[in-house]
Design an enzyme around this catalytic site. Sequence first.
Site, PDB file in Angstrom:
ATOM      1  N   GLY A  70     -25.569  24.722  -8.818  1.00 24.41           N
ATOM      2  CA  GLY A  70     -26.885  25.150  -8.354  1.00 24.41           C
ATOM      3  C   GLY A  70     -27.151  24.778  -6.903  1.00 24.41           C
ATOM      4  N   ASN A 148     -38.610  21.459 -11.668  1.00 21.80           N
ATOM      5  CA  ASN A 148     -37.761  20.577 -12.463  1.00 21.80           C
ATOM      6  C   ASN A 148     -38.468  19.308 -12.937  1.00 21.80           C
ATOM      7  OD1 ASN A 148     -37.387  20.536  -9.490  1.00 21.80           O
ATOM      8  ND2 ASN A 148     -36.437  18.568  -9.913  1.00 21.80           N
ATOM      9  N   GLN A 176     -33.803  25.708 -13.427  1.00 25.91           N
ATOM     10  CA  GLN A 176     -34.405  25.172 -14.655  1.00 25.91           C
ATOM     11  C   GLN A 176     -34.873  26.277 -15.596  1.00 25.91           C
ATOM     12  OE1 GLN A 176     -34.404  22.108 -15.757  1.00 25.91           O
ATOM     13  NE2 GLN A 176     -33.643  21.112 -13.917  1.00 25.91           N
ATOM     14  N   SER A 196     -27.500  27.657 -12.602  1.00 22.54           N
ATOM     15  CA  SER A 196     -26.486  26.612 -12.744  1.00 22.54           C
ATOM     16  C   SER A 196     -26.092  26.458 -14.205  1.00 22.54           C
ATOM     17  CB  SER A 196     -27.074  25.303 -12.205  1.00 22.54           C
ATOM     18  OG  SER A 196     -26.196  24.235 -12.443  1.00 22.54           O
ATOM     19  N   HIS A 198     -24.649  23.782 -15.954  1.00 29.52           N
ATOM     20  CA  HIS A 198     -24.795  22.568 -16.781  1.00 29.52           C
ATOM     21  C   HIS A 198     -26.213  22.345 -17.293  1.00 29.52           C
ATOM     22  CE1 HIS A 198     -26.442  19.388 -13.904  1.00 29.52           C
ATOM     23  NE2 HIS A 198     -26.187  20.372 -13.073  1.00 29.52           N
ATOM     24  N   THR A 236     -10.421  29.855  -4.651  1.00 27.89           N
ATOM     25  CA  THR A 236     -10.001  30.308  -5.976  1.00 27.89           C
ATOM     26  C   THR A 236     -11.108  30.022  -6.978  1.00 27.89           C
ATOM     27  OG1 THR A 236      -7.731  29.823  -5.406  1.00 27.89           O
ATOM     28  CG2 THR A 236      -8.212  30.024  -7.770  1.00 27.89           C
ATOM     29  N   CYS A 321     -31.729  13.629  -8.879  1.00 31.23           N
ATOM     30  CA  CYS A 321     -31.242  13.446  -7.517  1.00 31.23           C
ATOM     31  C   CYS A 321     -32.073  12.446  -6.740  1.00 31.23           C
ATOM     32  CB  CYS A 321     -31.244  14.773  -6.779  1.00 31.23           C
ATOM     33  SG  CYS A 321     -30.461  16.037  -7.736  1.00 31.23           S
TER      34      CYS A 321
END
Length: 382
Positions: A70, A148, A176, A196, A198, A236, A321
């Site tokens: 993200g 979030n 979120q 994102s 996860h 890649t 974070c």
Amino acid sequence: MEAYLDNAATTKVGEETAQAVKEYMVGEYGNPSSLHTRGQKAAKALKQARESIASSLNADVQEIIFTGGGSESDNLAIKGVVGDIEGKHAITSSIEHPAVTQPLQRLERRGLKLTILGVDGEGFIDLDELSESISEDTVLVSIMHANNEIGTIQDIEAIGGICRENEVLFHTDAIQSYTKTELDVKKQNLDLVSISSHKIHGPKGVGALYASKEAQPHMVKQIDGGSHEMNLRAGTENVPGIVGFAHAASKTKKEDIKRMLRLREKLIDGLLQIPDSYLNGPRGVGRLCNNVNVGFDHIEGESMLLLLDERGVYVSTGSACSTKSLKPSPVLEAIGLPPEKSHGSIRLTLSRNTSTEEVDYAITQISEVVGYLRRLSPLTSK
Ligand SMILES: Cc1ncc(COP(=O)(O)O)c(C=O)c1O
């Protein structure tokens, strides 16, 4: 007993998703750019994953750029669109994630003109203020979909409409909200959307940026190298991660949202029974289905977190974070909470795996811990 209530930080990967990831690590491990059969099998999986993520957003396949998560999607949207700065202006809000504020502030130090819109007591921006802030130099508006920390869902369709009228690109951080509330890039007038893996029971370190066909020509590549990902992100592709991301997205169900909503209300009601407690963020439809953020007077959130941890209740005091900083949460500050209230607030976030028992256990443990801390506190005799 344990209650994992930190699903906005990250979620558990489902067994089947983990199996799908493994298959592309140890089975079909080819490089999708290779022309041989093994490479082409990986290329096919990549194509299917791209189709599946695109369809979940009502986007076209060429509009999905896979990234390393993200934060990278946010950075690519912002730095990619702002590009060379000369005379440009961007608009954002005061409750964005650091993956949005930091790139914007970095660009501001290099000359970007930046307008930061304030929010009301529930975290909503003012649409009139947004309209008035747009000037002929404005190239980008970046306003998050669901916050979030306090779960506020902005009216991105209206924001997108205003941006379209003014021919300004609109980026929304939907990290979120993705799979938890409606996200339709066409209906909602979206140009750039960050998501994102996860946060939706997929593996970490993989995400995507939706960039509309109209937006892509205005973007500058941020990671140079090969011509992967619409020539906007070299490297890649993380095939196992991308396969896992698409697999996780395909497993989301409307019923999960309903369950989370029910449990969210139960959790809010239970916690608000504790004396001198309050809810941060809106109540009802303006709030993300899995978010609860509650404050308790005369309590230090960090002490609460540690005591709850000993009892197997996992919550957080702000976004993952910013947990290493002792400053009050900028989001809670932005909604007008004074520092002492902001320090006494905790965030609890649910997932499709959250059970009624976990919610009940969390309520009991939190009320005991709050009672205990208040008995120790010189500020209160409760
Ligand atoms: C709103 C928001 N934006 C961006 C991010 C960063 O996403 P990632 O951890 O995938 O880099 C997060 C993660 O906490 C988030 O909640």
